[in-house]
Design a protein around this motif. Structure first.
Motif, PDB file in Angstrom:
ATOM      1  N   HIS A 147      -1.187  -1.682  -5.447  1.00  0.00           N
ATOM      2  CA  HIS A 147      -2.460  -1.680  -4.716  1.00  0.00           C
ATOM      3  C   HIS A 147      -3.245  -2.974  -4.962  1.00  0.00           C
ATOM      4  O   HIS A 147      -3.907  -3.482  -4.046  1.00  0.00           O
ATOM      5  CB  HIS A 147      -3.294  -0.463  -5.107  1.00  0.00           C
ATOM      6  CG  HIS A 147      -2.849   0.802  -4.449  1.00  0.00           C
ATOM      7  ND1 HIS A 147      -2.637   0.893  -3.085  1.00  0.00           N
ATOM      8  CD2 HIS A 147      -2.570   2.042  -4.958  1.00  0.00           C
ATOM      9  CE1 HIS A 147      -2.258   2.140  -2.781  1.00  0.00           C
ATOM     10  NE2 HIS A 147      -2.207   2.832  -3.897  1.00  0.00           N
TER      11      HIS A 147
ATOM     12  N   MET B  99       0.887   4.124  -2.851  1.00  0.00           N
ATOM     13  CA  MET B  99       0.628   5.542  -2.593  1.00  0.00           C
ATOM     14  C   MET B  99       1.751   6.414  -3.127  1.00  0.00           C
ATOM     15  O   MET B  99       1.512   7.479  -3.717  1.00  0.00           O
ATOM     16  CB  MET B  99       0.441   5.768  -1.092  1.00  0.00           C
ATOM     17  CG  MET B  99      -0.804   5.118  -0.537  1.00  0.00           C
ATOM     18  SD  MET B  99      -0.877   5.176   1.266  1.00  0.00           S
ATOM     19  CE  MET B  99      -1.243   6.899   1.518  1.00  0.00           C
TER      20      MET B  99
ATOM     21  N   GLU C 297       0.836  -1.206   0.000  1.00  0.00           N
ATOM     22  CA  GLU C 297       0.000   0.000   0.000  1.00  0.00           C
ATOM     23  C   GLU C 297       0.871   1.256   0.000  1.00  0.00           C
ATOM     24  O   GLU C 297       0.603   2.222  -0.725  1.00  0.00           O
ATOM     25  CB  GLU C 297      -0.916   0.007   1.211  1.00  0.00           C
ATOM     26  CG  GLU C 297      -1.839   1.230   1.249  1.00  0.00           C
ATOM     27  CD  GLU C 297      -2.769   1.210   2.443  1.00  0.00           C
ATOM     28  OE1 GLU C 297      -3.991   1.242   2.226  1.00  0.00           O
ATOM     29  OE2 GLU C 297      -2.281   1.179   3.585  1.00  0.00           O
TER      30      GLU C 297
ATOM     31  N   THR D 178       1.343   6.576  -6.852  1.00  0.00           N
ATOM     32  CA  THR D 178       0.190   7.400  -7.220  1.00  0.00           C
ATOM     33  C   THR D 178       0.543   8.878  -7.128  1.00  0.00           C
ATOM     34  O   THR D 178       0.280   9.658  -8.050  1.00  0.00           O
ATOM     35  CB  THR D 178      -1.007   7.104  -6.298  1.00  0.00           C
ATOM     36  OG1 THR D 178      -1.342   5.716  -6.385  1.00  0.00           O
ATOM     37  CG2 THR D 178      -2.224   7.935  -6.683  1.00  0.00           C
TER      38      THR D 178
ATOM     39  N   SER E 198      -7.830  -0.663   0.324  1.00  0.00           N
ATOM     40  CA  SER E 198      -7.217  -0.929  -0.977  1.00  0.00           C
ATOM     41  C   SER E 198      -8.176  -0.589  -2.116  1.00  0.00           C
ATOM     42  O   SER E 198      -7.754  -0.055  -3.151  1.00  0.00           O
ATOM     43  CB  SER E 198      -6.783  -2.389  -1.077  1.00  0.00           C
ATOM     44  OG  SER E 198      -5.669  -2.640  -0.232  1.00  0.00           O
TER      45      SER E 198
ATOM     46  N   LEU F  88      -8.606   5.860  -6.294  1.00  0.00           N
ATOM     47  CA  LEU F  88      -7.815   7.087  -6.458  1.00  0.00           C
ATOM     48  C   LEU F  88      -6.885   7.001  -7.661  1.00  0.00           C
ATOM     49  O   LEU F  88      -6.655   7.997  -8.359  1.00  0.00           O
ATOM     50  CB  LEU F  88      -7.028   7.370  -5.177  1.00  0.00           C
ATOM     51  CG  LEU F  88      -7.858   7.779  -3.961  1.00  0.00           C
ATOM     52  CD1 LEU F  88      -6.998   7.819  -2.709  1.00  0.00           C
ATOM     53  CD2 LEU F  88      -8.529   9.128  -4.189  1.00  0.00           C
TER      54      LEU F  88
ATOM     55  N   ASN G 103     -10.417   1.738  -2.051  1.00  0.00           N
ATOM     56  CA  ASN G 103     -10.377   3.202  -2.144  1.00  0.00           C
ATOM     57  C   ASN G 103      -9.106   3.670  -2.835  1.00  0.00           C
ATOM     58  O   ASN G 103      -9.136   4.569  -3.684  1.00  0.00           O
ATOM     59  CB  ASN G 103     -10.473   3.802  -0.740  1.00  0.00           C
ATOM     60  CG  ASN G 103     -10.527   5.320  -0.764  1.00  0.00           C
ATOM     61  OD1 ASN G 103     -11.439   5.912  -1.321  1.00  0.00           O
ATOM     62  ND2 ASN G 103      -9.527   5.954  -0.173  1.00  0.00           N
ATOM     63  N   ASP G 104      -7.959   3.043  -2.498  1.00  0.00           N
ATOM     64  CA  ASP G 104      -6.687   3.406  -3.141  1.00  0.00           C
ATOM     65  C   ASP G 104      -6.737   3.171  -4.641  1.00  0.00           C
ATOM     66  O   ASP G 104      -6.231   3.987  -5.440  1.00  0.00           O
ATOM     67  CB  ASP G 104      -5.547   2.580  -2.544  1.00  0.00           C
ATOM     68  CG  ASP G 104      -5.220   2.971  -1.107  1.00  0.00           C
ATOM     69  OD1 ASP G 104      -5.443   4.133  -0.747  1.00  0.00           O
ATOM     70  OD2 ASP G 104      -4.739   2.106  -0.354  1.00  0.00           O
TER      71      ASP G 104
END
Length: 435
Positions: A161, A146, A142, A149, A180, A186, A182-183
């Motif tokens: 992710h 991030m 994760e 991203t 995850s 994004l 939600n990630d």
């Protein structure tokens, strides 16, 4: 502050046995681990803490009185934190080698130190895999997702992710699974795969609601507001953002409140409520500045600049975009820095200064091309072409043909998007080319 950097345990290597040196090294890295955990409490208090074993009775980690002390400690110790993570791996202290980057993720995600963030997370991932700890592996996947991203490495970030999602499903971590999802949403949002983003956010929202995870329910409601705004569903976006704002305020989550105000400002601009949009954007910036959070400030200034421009405050808008660009450069977010340049270009066009506008749009388009961000490249190319055509009308410089080339490139960039805003932009660019 207790435990200044100089108070960290320092091993004396003279005439020490290997066992003594190993024990001394362990004390050093444990001190850094718990001191970083204490710093997180002030720097990003909204993020959950990684469960840690006690440091031991003979070890006193650093402690902090406020955000500024914690930040000063972090800035002074940044290099040592990376070195401590490497030393833990080299010494076979794999639990500490994954925990230290996992603890620091909540700091890294606010400050974007991409090189050390990625380096530490990769060390942590190797350590978690050596331990066979799938839950720890998910934390580091994760973190890597991030970092990718936020540095606009979207394909790589999606892989990390998806790996975290698989690990969390395997271990039955339902909250982690929702995080995850939600990630991944994004990632899709940044890549303007809007329907895919909305689907992921809706799945995450359902799980957060089942789990009673109120804080994350508020976060994903904001994300649903943003994606429906981008899909030009203004009324739906308005409903989501009003709910998100109320949820964040009830929870006392000012960072979430500020982000919701940013989205609300955009929705209000779309509805022609320029003065309300300006008030919402200003309220968001007040939160960012109260918390001395440059990541929030740099991002939310983009919306403040747009709201100021909508209200005819063009000089103020230029200041906001220039401040945003400066902050994003310091944070290393090239994509958002380029968006600030684009905003400045649009403002110079409103001021009747197409030459300066073209310079800013050209810089923005170059960065978005490099990042393979076709949507924002198309926006910048459209702005550049419009500025060039206006310059040509003003002094007959022959820039009209160059403008046509940029509009043609913008059309090619838009070919992969079918959402309503993209369709509207494509129609407008096609009309400009037809003139």
């Amino acid at each position: 502050m207790n435990g200044e950097p100089s108070a960290a345990p320092r091993p004396d290597r003279h005439e020490e046995s290997p066992e003594s040196r190993e024990a001394a090294l362990r004390r050093v890295v444990v001190w850094y681990l718990h001191s970083a955990d204490a710093a997180q409490t002030w720097i990003n208090s909204q993020e959950a803490h990684i469960p840690l074993d006690p440091p031991g009775d003979d070890l006193t980690p650093a402690s902090f009185a406020d955000y500024e002390e914690a930040m000063r400690w972090y800035e002074a110790e940044r290099g040592n934190l990376l070195a401590a993570t490497r030393a833990a791996e080299e010494a076979g202290l794999d639990v500490i080698a994954w925990q230290l980057p996992a603890v620091l993720r909540s700091v890294h995600m606010l400050l974007n130190p991409f090189e050390e963030w990625l380096a530490m997370s990769r060390i942590g991932l190797r350590a978690a895999r050596r331990l066979g700890d799938r839950a720890a592996e998910a934390e580091l996947l994760e973190s890597l997702g991030m970092a990718c991203t936020q540095s606009h490495r979207l394909s790589e970030g999606a892989e990390y992710h998806q790996g975290a999602l698989a690990a969390r499903r395997e271990t039955g971590d339902r909250l982690g699974e929702a995080l995850s999802l939600n990630d991944i949403g994004l990632i899709h949002l940044r890549g303007r795969r809007l329907e895919a983003a909305k689907d992921q956010f809706e799945q995450a929202a359902a799980r957060f609601q089942e789990l009673g995870a109120a804080q994350w329910q508020a976060v994903v409601t904001s994300n649903l507001a943003e994606v429906t705004y981008e899909l030009a569903r203004t009324e739906e976006a308005s409903g989501f953002v009003e709910r998100a704002l109320a949820m964040h305020r009830e929870l006392g989550n000012q960072g979430g409140e500020g982000n919701a105000l940013r989205i609300l400002s955009a929705v209000q601009r779309d509805r022609g409520q320029a003065e309300e949009a300006l008030r919402s954007a200003e309220a968001a910036l007040d939160i960012a500045r109260t918390h001395r959070n440059h990541m929030w400030e740099g991002y939310w200034l983009l919306e403040l600049g747009r709201a100021q421009r909508a209200n005819g405050e063009l000089d103020a808008a230029l200041v906001s975009f220039q401040r945003a660009a400066s902050l994003q450069r310091r944070l290393g977010d090239q994509a958002r820095e380029a968006r600030a340049w684009h905003g400045a270009g649009e403002t110079y066009r409103r001021l009747g200064r197409p030459g300066e506008a073209a310079d800013f749009h050209r810089r923005a388009a170059a960065v978005h091309r490099e990042l393979d961000d076709l949507w924002h490249a198309a926006l910048a190319l459209d702005g550049l072409a419009g500025a060039l055509r206006e310059a040509d009308e003003g002094d007959g410089t022959g820039a009209a043909e160059e403008a046509r080339r940029h509009w043609a490139e913008a059309l090619r960039a838009l070919a992969s998007y079918d959402d309503p805003r993209a369709v509207t932009l494509r129609e407008r660019v096609s009309a400009a080319l037809a003139q």
